[in-house]
Design a protein around this motif. Structure first.
Motif, PDB file in Angstrom:
ATOM      1  N   ILE A  31       0.846  -1.207   0.000  1.00  0.00           N
ATOM      2  CA  ILE A  31       0.000   0.000   0.000  1.00  0.00           C
ATOM      3  C   ILE A  31       0.882   1.260   0.000  1.00  0.00           C
ATOM      4  O   ILE A  31       0.544   2.261  -0.633  1.00  0.00           O
ATOM      5  CB  ILE A  31      -0.965  -0.012   1.215  1.00  0.00           C
ATOM      6  N   GLN A  32       2.017   1.196   0.710  1.00  0.00           N
ATOM      7  CA  GLN A  32       2.950   2.339   0.691  1.00  0.00           C
ATOM      8  C   GLN A  32       3.461   2.595  -0.730  1.00  0.00           C
ATOM      9  O   GLN A  32       3.535   3.735  -1.173  1.00  0.00           O
ATOM     10  CB  GLN A  32       4.139   2.062   1.624  1.00  0.00           C
ATOM     11  N   GLU A  33       3.807   1.507  -1.439  1.00  0.00           N
ATOM     12  CA  GLU A  33       4.275   1.648  -2.834  1.00  0.00           C
ATOM     13  C   GLU A  33       3.174   2.258  -3.703  1.00  0.00           C
ATOM     14  O   GLU A  33       3.439   3.143  -4.517  1.00  0.00           O
ATOM     15  CB  GLU A  33       4.659   0.281  -3.408  1.00  0.00           C
ATOM     16  N   ILE A  34       1.940   1.746  -3.525  1.00  0.00           N
ATOM     17  CA  ILE A  34       0.802   2.272  -4.297  1.00  0.00           C
ATOM     18  C   ILE A  34       0.625   3.768  -3.994  1.00  0.00           C
ATOM     19  O   ILE A  34       0.406   4.578  -4.898  1.00  0.00           O
ATOM     20  CB  ILE A  34      -0.494   1.481  -3.978  1.00  0.00           C
ATOM     21  N   GLY A  35       0.756   4.115  -2.721  1.00  0.00           N
ATOM     22  CA  GLY A  35       0.607   5.520  -2.300  1.00  0.00           C
ATOM     23  C   GLY A  35       1.608   6.430  -2.999  1.00  0.00           C
ATOM     24  O   GLY A  35       1.267   7.540  -3.411  1.00  0.00           O
ATOM     25  N   LYS A  36       2.846   5.922  -3.161  1.00  0.00           N
ATOM     26  CA  LYS A  36       3.883   6.724  -3.827  1.00  0.00           C
ATOM     27  C   LYS A  36       3.524   6.973  -5.289  1.00  0.00           C
ATOM     28  O   LYS A  36       3.691   8.073  -5.808  1.00  0.00           O
ATOM     29  CB  LYS A  36       5.243   6.011  -3.738  1.00  0.00           C
ATOM     30  N   ILE A  37       3.045   5.919  -5.975  1.00  0.00           N
ATOM     31  CA  ILE A  37       2.641   6.069  -7.387  1.00  0.00           C
ATOM     32  C   ILE A  37       1.501   7.077  -7.493  1.00  0.00           C
ATOM     33  O   ILE A  37       1.516   7.985  -8.331  1.00  0.00           O
ATOM     34  CB  ILE A  37       2.181   4.715  -7.980  1.00  0.00           C
ATOM     35  N   LYS A  38       0.505   6.906  -6.600  1.00  0.00           N
ATOM     36  CA  LYS A  38      -0.660   7.793  -6.646  1.00  0.00           C
ATOM     37  C   LYS A  38      -0.254   9.245  -6.390  1.00  0.00           C
ATOM     38  O   LYS A  38      -0.773  10.162  -7.016  1.00  0.00           O
ATOM     39  CB  LYS A  38      -1.689   7.353  -5.602  1.00  0.00           C
ATOM     40  N   GLU A  39       0.690   9.415  -5.478  1.00  0.00           N
ATOM     41  CA  GLU A  39       1.145  10.767  -5.145  1.00  0.00           C
ATOM     42  C   GLU A  39       1.775  11.424  -6.380  1.00  0.00           C
ATOM     43  O   GLU A  39       1.488  12.576  -6.698  1.00  0.00           O
ATOM     44  CB  GLU A  39       2.156  10.698  -4.001  1.00  0.00           C
ATOM     45  N   LYS A  40       2.635  10.643  -7.072  1.00  0.00           N
ATOM     46  CA  LYS A  40       3.287  11.167  -8.291  1.00  0.00           C
ATOM     47  C   LYS A  40       2.275  11.532  -9.359  1.00  0.00           C
ATOM     48  O   LYS A  40       2.478  12.453 -10.132  1.00  0.00           O
ATOM     49  CB  LYS A  40       4.258  10.120  -8.853  1.00  0.00           C
ATOM     50  N   GLN A  41       1.201  10.727  -9.413  1.00  0.00           N
ATOM     51  CA  GLN A  41       0.189  10.963 -10.457  1.00  0.00           C
ATOM     52  C   GLN A  41      -0.890  11.942  -9.983  1.00  0.00           C
ATOM     53  O   GLN A  41      -1.869  12.172 -10.696  1.00  0.00           O
ATOM     54  CB  GLN A  41      -0.437   9.639 -10.874  1.00  0.00           C
ATOM     55  N   GLY A  42      -0.723  12.462  -8.773  1.00  0.00           N
ATOM     56  CA  GLY A  42      -1.700  13.400  -8.232  1.00  0.00           C
ATOM     57  C   GLY A  42      -3.066  12.786  -7.960  1.00  0.00           C
ATOM     58  O   GLY A  42      -4.090  13.458  -7.982  1.00  0.00           O
ATOM     59  N   MET A  43      -3.061  11.440  -7.721  1.00  0.00           N
ATOM     60  CA  MET A  43      -4.331  10.752  -7.457  1.00  0.00           C
ATOM     61  C   MET A  43      -4.642  10.755  -5.963  1.00  0.00           C
ATOM     62  O   MET A  43      -3.725  10.767  -5.125  1.00  0.00           O
ATOM     63  CB  MET A  43      -4.240   9.289  -7.923  1.00  0.00           C
ATOM     64  N   ASN A  44      -5.933  10.681  -5.667  1.00  0.00           N
ATOM     65  CA  ASN A  44      -6.367  10.591  -4.281  1.00  0.00           C
ATOM     66  C   ASN A  44      -6.046   9.195  -3.728  1.00  0.00           C
ATOM     67  O   ASN A  44      -6.234   8.202  -4.428  1.00  0.00           O
ATOM     68  CB  ASN A  44      -7.884  10.836  -4.225  1.00  0.00           C
TER      69      ASN A  44
ATOM     70  N   MET B   1       7.450   4.463 -12.844  1.00  0.00           N
ATOM     71  CA  MET B   1       6.178   3.945 -12.327  1.00  0.00           C
ATOM     72  C   MET B   1       5.052   4.220 -13.332  1.00  0.00           C
ATOM     73  O   MET B   1       4.885   5.338 -13.801  1.00  0.00           O
ATOM     74  CB  MET B   1       5.822   4.646 -11.006  1.00  0.00           C
ATOM     75  N   SER B   2       4.298   3.220 -13.661  1.00  0.00           N
ATOM     76  CA  SER B   2       3.232   3.401 -14.645  1.00  0.00           C
ATOM     77  C   SER B   2       1.917   2.818 -14.120  1.00  0.00           C
ATOM     78  O   SER B   2       1.855   2.269 -13.029  1.00  0.00           O
ATOM     79  CB  SER B   2       3.601   2.686 -15.934  1.00  0.00           C
ATOM     80  N   GLN B   3       0.898   2.926 -14.977  1.00  0.00           N
ATOM     81  CA  GLN B   3      -0.409   2.371 -14.639  1.00  0.00           C
ATOM     82  C   GLN B   3      -0.313   0.851 -14.454  1.00  0.00           C
ATOM     83  O   GLN B   3      -1.017   0.272 -13.635  1.00  0.00           O
ATOM     84  CB  GLN B   3      -1.383   2.729 -15.777  1.00  0.00           C
ATOM     85  N   THR B   4       0.589   0.228 -15.239  1.00  0.00           N
ATOM     86  CA  THR B   4       0.785  -1.225 -15.141  1.00  0.00           C
ATOM     87  C   THR B   4       1.340  -1.600 -13.774  1.00  0.00           C
ATOM     88  O   THR B   4       0.931  -2.597 -13.176  1.00  0.00           O
ATOM     89  CB  THR B   4       1.762  -1.715 -16.243  1.00  0.00           C
ATOM     90  N   ASP B   5       2.289  -0.799 -13.283  1.00  0.00           N
ATOM     91  CA  ASP B   5       2.835  -1.066 -11.945  1.00  0.00           C
ATOM     92  C   ASP B   5       1.722  -1.015 -10.908  1.00  0.00           C
ATOM     93  O   ASP B   5       1.635  -1.859 -10.017  1.00  0.00           O
ATOM     94  CB  ASP B   5       3.876   0.005 -11.565  1.00  0.00           C
ATOM     95  N   LEU B   6       0.860  -0.003 -11.041  1.00  0.00           N
ATOM     96  CA  LEU B   6      -0.249   0.156 -10.111  1.00  0.00           C
ATOM     97  C   LEU B   6      -1.159  -1.075 -10.147  1.00  0.00           C
ATOM     98  O   LEU B   6      -1.531  -1.623  -9.107  1.00  0.00           O
ATOM     99  CB  LEU B   6      -1.034   1.422 -10.485  1.00  0.00           C
ATOM    100  N   GLU B   7      -1.464  -1.545 -11.362  1.00  0.00           N
ATOM    101  CA  GLU B   7      -2.309  -2.734 -11.512  1.00  0.00           C
ATOM    102  C   GLU B   7      -1.664  -3.957 -10.861  1.00  0.00           C
ATOM    103  O   GLU B   7      -2.328  -4.739 -10.188  1.00  0.00           O
ATOM    104  CB  GLU B   7      -2.577  -3.012 -12.997  1.00  0.00           C
ATOM    105  N   GLN B   8      -0.347  -4.095 -11.086  1.00  0.00           N
ATOM    106  CA  GLN B   8       0.355  -5.263 -10.516  1.00  0.00           C
ATOM    107  C   GLN B   8       0.353  -5.218  -8.993  1.00  0.00           C
ATOM    108  O   GLN B   8       0.184  -6.234  -8.326  1.00  0.00           O
ATOM    109  CB  GLN B   8       1.792  -5.316 -11.042  1.00  0.00           C
ATOM    110  N   LEU B   9       0.557  -4.009  -8.451  1.00  0.00           N
ATOM    111  CA  LEU B   9       0.557  -3.878  -6.988  1.00  0.00           C
ATOM    112  C   LEU B   9      -0.834  -4.165  -6.431  1.00  0.00           C
ATOM    113  O   LEU B   9      -0.975  -4.799  -5.378  1.00  0.00           O
ATOM    114  CB  LEU B   9       1.032  -2.477  -6.584  1.00  0.00           C
ATOM    115  N   ARG B  10      -1.859  -3.729  -7.153  1.00  0.00           N
ATOM    116  CA  ARG B  10      -3.236  -3.995  -6.698  1.00  0.00           C
ATOM    117  C   ARG B  10      -3.550  -5.484  -6.718  1.00  0.00           C
ATOM    118  O   ARG B  10      -4.225  -5.991  -5.830  1.00  0.00           O
ATOM    119  CB  ARG B  10      -4.224  -3.229  -7.573  1.00  0.00           C
TER     120      ARG B  10
END
Lengths: 96, 96
Positions: A31-44, B1-10
């Motif tokens: 979840i921390q990794e996901i949070g970092k990606i979301k932060e970079k992409q400006g996602m909630n 980090m891309s959308q694919t990374d996000l999908e894989q982490l999810r």
């Protein structure tokens, strides 16, 4: 059934507890990794649709004995803890 | 980090969620067995010393990233759910 059975069952619970501990920490790391990606992409960070997806998946795979209401309750606490942890990290970063 | 990374982490989170689900249900089954032994021996189901032992063991084995307060909170919900489940079973038995 004897005191020895009780002891053996308790050892089993202790072992399962440690496995759960390990998994909720693994989960928090992802979840921390996901949070970092979301932060970079400006996602909630909080995503109600994603949470609904996770709860549906749990529902489809719950064979009991815990009922769905209980499973939902435990997981909502787990979801919340991961979000809280990230907010705490952000707060600490801002304070540095 | 891309959308694919996000999908894989999810997908990783979904997989870990299902493992946690399986373990909390396994745990609940063992707690049901313990409850039966305790009932036969006229023992109280709720045992604060045993709960303290479990929380201490978790504390000794918690390597994070979740802090101990969060781990305690999640596990107290898990402990409570197992006790509630047994009380519900007893209530149903009494109603039959």
């Amino acid at each position: 059934m004897s005191q020895t059975d009780l002891e053996q069952l308790r050892e089993k619970v202790d072992a399962v507890n440690l496995q759960i501990l390990s998994l909720i920490n693994d989960r928090a790391s992802v979840i921390q990794e996901i949070g970092k990606i979301k932060e970079k992409q400006g996602m909630n960070r909080y995503d109600p649709l994603r949470e609904r997806h996770m709860l549906n998946l749990l529902k489809d795979n719950n064979n009991g004995p815990l009922d769905q209401k209980t499973v939902d309750h435990i997981f909502k606490e787990i979801f919340k803890s991961a979000l809280d942890m990230q907010e705490e990290d952000t707060r600490k970063t801002l304070l540095v």
